[in-house]
Motif scaffolding. Structure first.
Motif, PDB file in Angstrom:
ATOM      1  N   LEU A 107       0.801  -1.302   0.026  1.00 34.60           N
ATOM      2  CA  LEU A 107      -0.011   0.155  -0.039  1.00 34.60           C
ATOM      3  C   LEU A 107       0.978   1.156  -0.082  1.00 34.60           C
ATOM      4  N   SER A 108       2.092   1.317   0.444  1.00 29.94           N
ATOM      5  CA  SER A 108       3.068   2.329   0.644  1.00 29.94           C
ATOM      6  C   SER A 108       3.470   2.909  -0.958  1.00 29.94           C
ATOM      7  N   ARG A 109       3.437   1.770  -1.803  1.00 32.13           N
ATOM      8  CA  ARG A 109       3.618   2.238  -3.142  1.00 32.13           C
ATOM      9  C   ARG A 109       2.603   2.542  -4.048  1.00 32.13           C
ATOM     10  N   LEU A 110       1.376   2.683  -3.561  1.00 35.85           N
ATOM     11  CA  LEU A 110       0.073   3.226  -4.328  1.00 35.85           C
ATOM     12  C   LEU A 110       0.053   4.547  -4.296  1.00 35.85           C
ATOM     13  N   ALA A 111      -0.642   5.066  -5.340  1.00 39.72           N
ATOM     14  CA  ALA A 111      -0.740   6.913  -5.445  1.00 39.72           C
ATOM     15  C   ALA A 111      -2.039   6.853  -6.185  1.00 39.72           C
ATOM     16  N   LEU A 112      -2.882   7.539  -5.594  1.00 37.51           N
ATOM     17  CA  LEU A 112      -4.039   8.094  -6.399  1.00 37.51           C
ATOM     18  C   LEU A 112      -3.832   8.353  -7.731  1.00 37.51           C
ATOM     19  N   GLY A 113      -4.763   7.857  -8.790  1.00 38.51           N
ATOM     20  CA  GLY A 113      -4.645   8.262 -10.128  1.00 38.51           C
ATOM     21  C   GLY A 113      -3.883   7.171 -10.797  1.00 38.51           C
ATOM     22  N   MET A 114      -3.128   6.154 -10.203  1.00 38.47           N
ATOM     23  CA  MET A 114      -2.399   5.198 -10.931  1.00 38.47           C
ATOM     24  C   MET A 114      -3.450   4.345 -11.701  1.00 38.47           C
ATOM     25  N   PRO A 115      -2.576   3.937 -12.865  1.00 40.86           N
ATOM     26  CA  PRO A 115      -3.490   2.735 -13.771  1.00 40.86           C
ATOM     27  C   PRO A 115      -3.692   1.658 -12.936  1.00 40.86           C
ATOM     28  N   MET A 116      -4.885   1.102 -13.204  1.00 41.37           N
ATOM     29  CA  MET A 116      -5.259  -0.388 -12.541  1.00 41.37           C
ATOM     30  C   MET A 116      -5.707  -1.060 -13.573  1.00 41.37           C
ATOM     31  N   VAL A 117      -5.471  -2.613 -13.338  1.00 36.51           N
ATOM     32  CA  VAL A 117      -6.150  -3.546 -14.282  1.00 36.51           C
ATOM     33  C   VAL A 117      -6.693  -4.643 -13.349  1.00 36.51           C
ATOM     34  N   LEU A 118      -7.983  -5.262 -13.891  1.00 38.37           N
ATOM     35  CA  LEU A 118      -8.447  -6.233 -13.434  1.00 38.37           C
ATOM     36  C   LEU A 118      -8.075  -7.478 -13.844  1.00 38.37           C
ATOM     37  N   VAL A 119      -7.450  -8.563 -12.697  1.00 44.67           N
ATOM     38  CA  VAL A 119      -7.275  -9.676 -12.903  1.00 44.67           C
ATOM     39  C   VAL A 119      -7.776 -10.752 -11.862  1.00 44.67           C
ATOM     40  N   LEU A 120      -7.622 -12.214 -12.190  1.00 43.17           N
ATOM     41  CA  LEU A 120      -8.404 -13.200 -11.279  1.00 43.17           C
ATOM     42  C   LEU A 120      -7.197 -13.535 -10.819  1.00 43.17           C
ATOM     43  N   GLU A 121      -7.610 -13.937  -9.279  1.00 39.69           N
ATOM     44  CA  GLU A 121      -6.478 -14.684  -8.696  1.00 39.69           C
ATOM     45  C   GLU A 121      -7.303 -15.539  -7.702  1.00 39.69           C
ATOM     46  N   ALA A 122      -6.610 -16.746  -7.292  1.00 37.58           N
ATOM     47  CA  ALA A 122      -7.404 -17.799  -6.447  1.00 37.58           C
ATOM     48  C   ALA A 122      -7.306 -17.313  -5.254  1.00 37.58           C
ATOM     49  N   LEU A 123      -8.575 -17.660  -4.472  1.00 33.77           N
ATOM     50  CA  LEU A 123      -8.447 -17.471  -2.934  1.00 33.77           C
ATOM     51  C   LEU A 123      -7.749 -18.666  -2.421  1.00 33.77           C
ATOM     52  N   ASP A 124      -7.850 -18.645  -0.827  1.00 37.16           N
ATOM     53  CA  ASP A 124      -7.100 -19.898  -0.428  1.00 37.16           C
ATOM     54  C   ASP A 124      -7.850 -21.342  -0.503  1.00 37.16           C
ATOM     55  N   ASP A 125      -9.167 -21.046  -0.736  1.00 40.34           N
ATOM     56  CA  ASP A 125      -9.921 -22.283  -1.017  1.00 40.34           C
ATOM     57  C   ASP A 125      -9.920 -22.678  -2.468  1.00 40.34           C
ATOM     58  N   GLY A 126      -9.070 -22.073  -3.295  1.00 39.08           N
ATOM     59  CA  GLY A 126      -9.111 -22.509  -4.620  1.00 39.08           C
ATOM     60  C   GLY A 126      -9.825 -21.821  -5.739  1.00 39.08           C
ATOM     61  N   LYS A 127     -10.964 -21.096  -5.050  1.00 36.90           N
ATOM     62  CA  LYS A 127     -11.933 -20.290  -5.824  1.00 36.90           C
ATOM     63  C   LYS A 127     -11.303 -19.067  -6.453  1.00 36.90           C
ATOM     64  N   LEU A 128     -11.767 -18.834  -7.723  1.00 37.67           N
ATOM     65  CA  LEU A 128     -11.304 -17.536  -8.367  1.00 37.67           C
ATOM     66  C   LEU A 128     -12.088 -16.269  -8.036  1.00 37.67           C
ATOM     67  N   THR A 129     -11.540 -15.054  -7.860  1.00 39.50           N
ATOM     68  CA  THR A 129     -11.993 -13.969  -7.571  1.00 39.50           C
ATOM     69  C   THR A 129     -11.462 -12.693  -8.538  1.00 39.50           C
ATOM     70  N   TRP A 130     -12.105 -11.656  -8.640  1.00 40.33           N
ATOM     71  CA  TRP A 130     -11.551 -10.713  -9.323  1.00 40.33           C
ATOM     72  C   TRP A 130     -10.625  -9.739  -8.301  1.00 40.33           C
ATOM     73  N   LYS A 131      -9.580  -9.183  -8.697  1.00 43.38           N
ATOM     74  CA  LYS A 131      -8.749  -8.301  -8.017  1.00 43.38           C
ATOM     75  C   LYS A 131      -8.219  -7.306  -8.872  1.00 43.38           C
ATOM     76  N   TRP A 132      -7.526  -6.166  -8.058  1.00 43.16           N
ATOM     77  CA  TRP A 132      -7.086  -5.116  -8.727  1.00 43.16           C
ATOM     78  C   TRP A 132      -5.509  -4.921  -8.784  1.00 43.16           C
ATOM     79  N   LYS A 133      -4.803  -4.785  -9.729  1.00 44.03           N
ATOM     80  CA  LYS A 133      -3.428  -4.845  -9.981  1.00 44.03           C
ATOM     81  C   LYS A 133      -2.943  -3.571 -10.472  1.00 44.03           C
ATOM     82  N   VAL A 134      -1.853  -3.092 -10.153  1.00 42.39           N
ATOM     83  CA  VAL A 134      -1.161  -1.646 -10.502  1.00 42.39           C
ATOM     84  C   VAL A 134      -0.842  -2.198 -12.227  1.00 42.39           C
ATOM     85  N   ALA A 135      -1.171  -1.546 -12.986  1.00 42.38           N
ATOM     86  CA  ALA A 135      -0.985  -1.801 -14.574  1.00 42.38           C
ATOM     87  C   ALA A 135       0.510  -1.365 -14.685  1.00 42.38           C
ATOM     88  N   THR A 136       1.255  -2.290 -15.416  1.00 45.15           N
ATOM     89  CA  THR A 136       2.537  -1.984 -15.706  1.00 45.15           C
ATOM     90  C   THR A 136       2.633  -1.593 -17.139  1.00 45.15           C
TER      91      THR A 136
END
Length: 136
Positions: A107-136
């Protein structure tokens, strides 16, 4: 491929998208999809909606950490591990959508206005959910 944590809320494509809906009369977007028969836009009397994939990119509008386990339908692992939450303004729709940040996001590396992209990531039970990632 793993099952989604919430069926019908997002696509399972290589470039995933949230699935919202849009008022056919005024064009207002909604996520999650409206289940009522009327548009919530006070200037619209529309009652017809179409499902639509939403933008998968946007700008970081706000963020915070979740230091305690959220209520259901979130599935928390034991012991609970804090995680980041992002509010992202979608590129096309200009609406704010909340979601977790991918594991390892500092969180210390985040800044308002940064570009973000939606990705999928598995939860601890293996089910997939959407999450936000800093766009590179």
């Amino acid at each position: 491929m793993s099952a989604p944590v919430l069926e019908g809320w997002f696509t399972l494509d290589a470039e995933p998208r949230l699935i919202g809906n849009r008022c056919r009369r005024c064009g207002t977007y909604y996520f999650p999809r409206l289940k009522t028969g009327f548009c919530r836009n006070p200037d619209c009397d529309g009652e017809s909606f179409e499902d639509t994939p939403l933008s998968r990119t946007g700008r970081l509008w706000s963020y915070t950490n979740a230091a305690y386990a959220p209520p259901e339908p979130y599935v928390a692992c034991e012991p609970f591990q804090p995680f980041g939450i992002a509010a992202v303004e979608l590129e096309q729709e200009r609406m704010i959508v909340l979601g977790q940040l991918v594991r390892g996001t500092e969180l210390s590396r985040l800044a308002l206005g940064m570009p973000m992209v939606l990705v999928l990531e598995a939860l601890d039970d293996g089910k997939l959910t959407w999450k936000w990632k800093v766009a590179t």
